[in-house]
Design a protein around this motif. Structure first.
Motif, short mmCIF file in Angstrom:
data_model
loop_
_atom_site.label_atom_id
_atom_site.label_comp_id
_atom_site.label_asym_id
_atom_site.label_seq_id
_atom_site.Cartn_x
_atom_site.Cartn_y
_atom_site.Cartn_z
N UNK A 153 -9.93 17.95 -16.87
CA UNK A 153 -8.38 18.99 -16.83
C UNK A 153 -7.32 17.42 -17.07
N UNK A 154 -5.96 17.98 -17.32
CA UNK A 154 -5.27 17.10 -17.20
C UNK A 154 -4.78 15.90 -16.06
N UNK A 155 -5.71 15.94 -15.07
CA UNK A 155 -5.71 15.21 -14.24
C UNK A 155 -6.43 14.17 -14.53
N UNK A 156 -7.27 14.79 -14.99
CA UNK A 156 -8.48 13.95 -15.30
C UNK A 156 -8.57 13.09 -15.77
N UNK A 157 -7.83 13.76 -16.73
CA UNK A 157 -8.16 14.08 -18.73
C UNK A 157 -7.39 12.13 -18.85
N UNK A 158 -6.51 11.49 -18.62
CA UNK A 158 -5.33 10.60 -18.60
C UNK A 158 -6.51 9.29 -18.16
N UNK A 159 -6.53 9.32 -17.08
CA UNK A 159 -7.83 8.48 -16.42
C UNK A 159 -9.00 8.30 -17.40
N UNK A 160 -9.38 9.21 -17.66
CA UNK A 160 -10.56 9.03 -18.64
C UNK A 160 -10.19 7.85 -19.85
N UNK A 161 -8.80 8.77 -20.57
CA UNK A 161 -8.67 7.26 -21.25
C UNK A 161 -8.22 6.31 -21.54
N UNK A 162 -7.91 5.86 -19.81
CA UNK A 162 -8.00 4.37 -19.51
C UNK A 162 -8.82 4.34 -19.53
N UNK A 163 -9.99 4.73 -19.05
CA UNK A 163 -11.53 3.93 -18.86
C UNK A 163 -11.99 3.66 -20.48
N UNK A 164 -11.33 4.55 -21.22
CA UNK A 164 -11.75 4.88 -22.66
C UNK A 164 -10.82 3.31 -23.02
N UNK A 165 -9.37 3.37 -22.78
CA UNK A 165 -8.98 1.23 -23.10
C UNK A 165 -9.87 0.16 -22.59
N UNK A 166 -10.67 0.43 -21.34
CA UNK A 166 -11.46 -0.55 -21.31
C UNK A 166 -12.67 -0.55 -21.76
N UNK A 167 -13.35 0.17 -21.97
CA UNK A 167 -14.08 -0.31 -22.93
C UNK A 167 -13.82 -0.61 -24.38
N UNK A 168 -12.95 -0.61 -24.65
CA UNK A 168 -12.77 -1.00 -26.13
C UNK A 168 -12.36 -1.95 -25.48
N UNK A 169 -11.67 -3.15 -24.73
CA UNK A 169 -11.36 -4.43 -23.99
C UNK A 169 -13.13 -4.93 -23.99
N UNK A 170 -13.42 -4.11 -23.48
CA UNK A 170 -14.90 -5.07 -22.90
C UNK A 170 -15.77 -4.92 -24.38
N UNK A 171 -15.63 -4.04 -25.65
CA UNK A 171 -16.05 -4.50 -26.49
C UNK A 171 -15.77 -4.93 -27.32
N UNK A 172 -14.32 -5.74 -27.14
CA UNK A 172 -13.63 -6.73 -28.45
C UNK A 172 -14.17 -7.69 -27.43
N UNK A 173 -14.37 -8.38 -26.27
CA UNK A 173 -14.37 -9.69 -25.63
C UNK A 173 -15.81 -10.05 -25.92
N UNK A 174 -16.52 -8.84 -25.48
CA UNK A 174 -17.83 -8.96 -26.03
C UNK A 174 -18.85 -9.70 -27.08
N UNK A 175 -17.69 -8.76 -28.28
CA UNK A 175 -17.78 -9.21 -29.68
C UNK A 175 -17.83 -10.01 -30.14
N UNK A 176 -16.59 -10.82 -28.67
CA UNK A 176 -16.42 -12.03 -29.28
C UNK A 176 -16.99 -13.13 -29.23
N UNK A 177 -16.60 -13.15 -27.42
CA UNK A 177 -17.85 -13.77 -27.27
C UNK A 177 -19.58 -14.16 -27.64
#
Length: 497
Positions: A153-177
């Motif tokens: 639902x919209x109240x949870x969707x935005x939070x899920x998208x923020x975790x989506x951003x976290x997963x991408x950041x972790x992918x980036x840093x783990x890829x670099x490291x």
């Protein structure tokens, strides 16, 4: 009454609240959706991991294969190119055959192609495996945003998208490291190959565990048939536009490269006409052209394009600079990117509270932080390799990371909220396509400024990074225009989102 549990007429059983209904469906949401989200986020993690791991693994790969500049761009940018070419088609496959099923198929294919990358025996075999890996990512990635769109639902969707951003950041840093560390460790004498093997057990875990956390979803457009002609036309159009830029050092751009680019533009026009014709006949078009009648969707997609065209190539050039010019080992160069990834995680968590407190202007501030961070990194590179320059670089990457972490959930949420649930896969594909094509085009453009005209001359790092800073500054202006247009629309139409 919409926010209450009602027992009347259900034999004493409670009906779910409307807040617990899937957006646009009225059906009860998956009670294990949070566990499913953790498995879904492996997709964007791996997509970014395998896009960035080759940045720092490239010197080790080059020691094995002696890559030419074109082969290097094919290994680094070919993944993003095919990824971008297939995302819209991948999104529509989810709409046609079910998003959970398509996500699992993409995960399985990603495991196979990652293993193929690890087993590559020549530049050609590695390039083919990387292209196939990009195709697998194109199948799995759009399903993630689409499932977030329809399962939360919209109240949870935005939070899920923020975790989506976290997963991408972790992918980036783990890829670099790990892209830097694993070749340096030379585990079992395998050199760079474990960089690609990392994905295999993760994919196996997701493939086996996902059915226990999420039921198979009903396809939104079951039985309507895939738009094969549209998929071929769109892929050829983009490939014809980008290939001359990627091969600019191998081809004479005039007249051959220009002719191929013009052919790509002509194919793009044919593709749009074919999509309109298919829609008029009642068929399911690969690209829902109605999405482009929504101003916020169009401006958001263009802003995404500028941001990714600036950010991804900048990281690639910086990784090369740290190893070739600053003399860092691949493992140490990877650690330089840790502040950026940590800051992205922080930015993604403060994005929604900041918007709630300060309004839509936070979007512009996020874009400005990205541009400021990239400009600071350019200044550090210009200063040279002393301690002060390194401190400035780390601070600049942290500033960039905060801005990037904030803008991803805000902008993605704004764009995806304009997409009808039945077209969530295609809408996600459009958004992700612009991101990946922007990265591929940015790599091609940067290559023009990075490589010197004469063989053996030093690479032009500052000039290449300066182009990306200029693109980031242009993105700030585009973001300000998007926010101003959104505010004007709301002022002119009270009560409408």
């Amino acid at each position: 009454m919409a926010d209450q549990l009602v027992g009347a007429g259900t034999g004493g059983r409670l009906r779910p609240r409307r807040d617990d209904a899937a957006p646009g469906t009225g059906t009860q949401l998956n009670p294990r959706r949070r566990q499913a989200l953790a498995l879904l986020l492996v997709g964007p993690f791996l997509s970014l991991f395998d896009q960035f791991c080759v940045n720092l693994a490239a010197p080790s790969i080059n020691q094995s294969f002696r890559l030419s500049p074109f082969e290097f761009q094919a290994v680094v940018g070919g993944y993003g190119l095919v990824y971008g070419l297939g995302l819209i088609t991948g999104g529509r496959l989810g709409d046609l055959y079910g998003r959970r099923r398509t996500y699992r198929a993409g995960i399985a294919l990603f495991a196979v192609t990652s293993l193929a990358c690890a087993l590559a025996w020549s530049p050609g075999s590695l390039i083919v495996a990387r292209l196939a890996q990009g195709a697998a990512a194109a199948i799995l990635q759009p399903q993630v945003l689409a499932l977030i769109r329809v399962q939360f639902p919209p109240t949870e969707g935005q939070k899920a998208l923020s975790w989506f951003a976290v997963s991408m950041s972790l992918g980036m840093v783990c890829g670099q490291i790990l892209g830097g560390a694993l070749p340096a460790w030379d585990l079992l004498g395998l050199g760079w190959r474990p960089v690609f093997l990392v994905a295999v057990p993760l994919c196996a875990l997701v493939f086996l565990a996902l059915p226990a956390t999420m039921e198979a979803d009903r396809p939104a457009h079951a039985g309507r048939g895939a738009d094969v002609t549209g998929a071929v036309l769109s892929a050829l159009a983009v490939a014809f536009v980008l290939l001359p830029l990627a091969a600019v050092r191998e081809w004479p751009f005039l007249p051959l490269g220009l002719a191929v680019c013009l052919a790509g533009c002509l194919l793009a026009a044919v593709f749009v006409r074919q999509q309109r014709s298919r829609s008029r006949r009642g068929g399911l078009a690969l690209l829902p052209l109605g999405l482009f009648a929504v101003p916020v969707f169009v401006r958001g997609v263009l802003l995404n394009f500028l941001l990714y065209m600036a950010s991804v190539p900048f990281a690639i050039v910086l990784a090369l600079y740290l190893q070739d010019e600053a003399g860092m080992s691949s493992a140490r160069a990877g650690l330089v990117f840790v502040p950026a990834a940590l800051a992205i995680a922080v930015g993604s968590r403060i994005a929604l509270p900041s918007r709630g407190r300060f309004g839509e202007g936070v979007l512009v501030a996020s874009a400005a932080l990205i541009a400021l961070g990239l400009a600071g990194a350019l200044a550090a590179v210009t200063l040279g390799g002393d301690g002060a320059a390194l401190v400035l670089l780390l601070v600049a990457l942290a500033v960039y990371g905060v801005g990037n972490g904030m803008i991803v959930p805000l902008l993605t949420g704004a764009v995806m909220s304009r997409v009808p649930p039945q077209d969530a896969g295609a809408g996600s594909g459009v958004l992700s396509t612009t991101q990946q094509l922007a990265a591929a085009m940015g790599i091609a453009v940067v290559g023009i400024f990075l490589y010197p005209r004469s063989a053996g001359a030093p690479l032009h790092y500052s000039a290449a990074m300066g182009v990306e800073v200029a693109l980031a500054a242009l993105a700030v202006l585009a973001c300000a225009h998007l926010v101003a247009a959104t505010r004007g629309r709301r002022a002119g139409a009270p009560g409408k989102p």
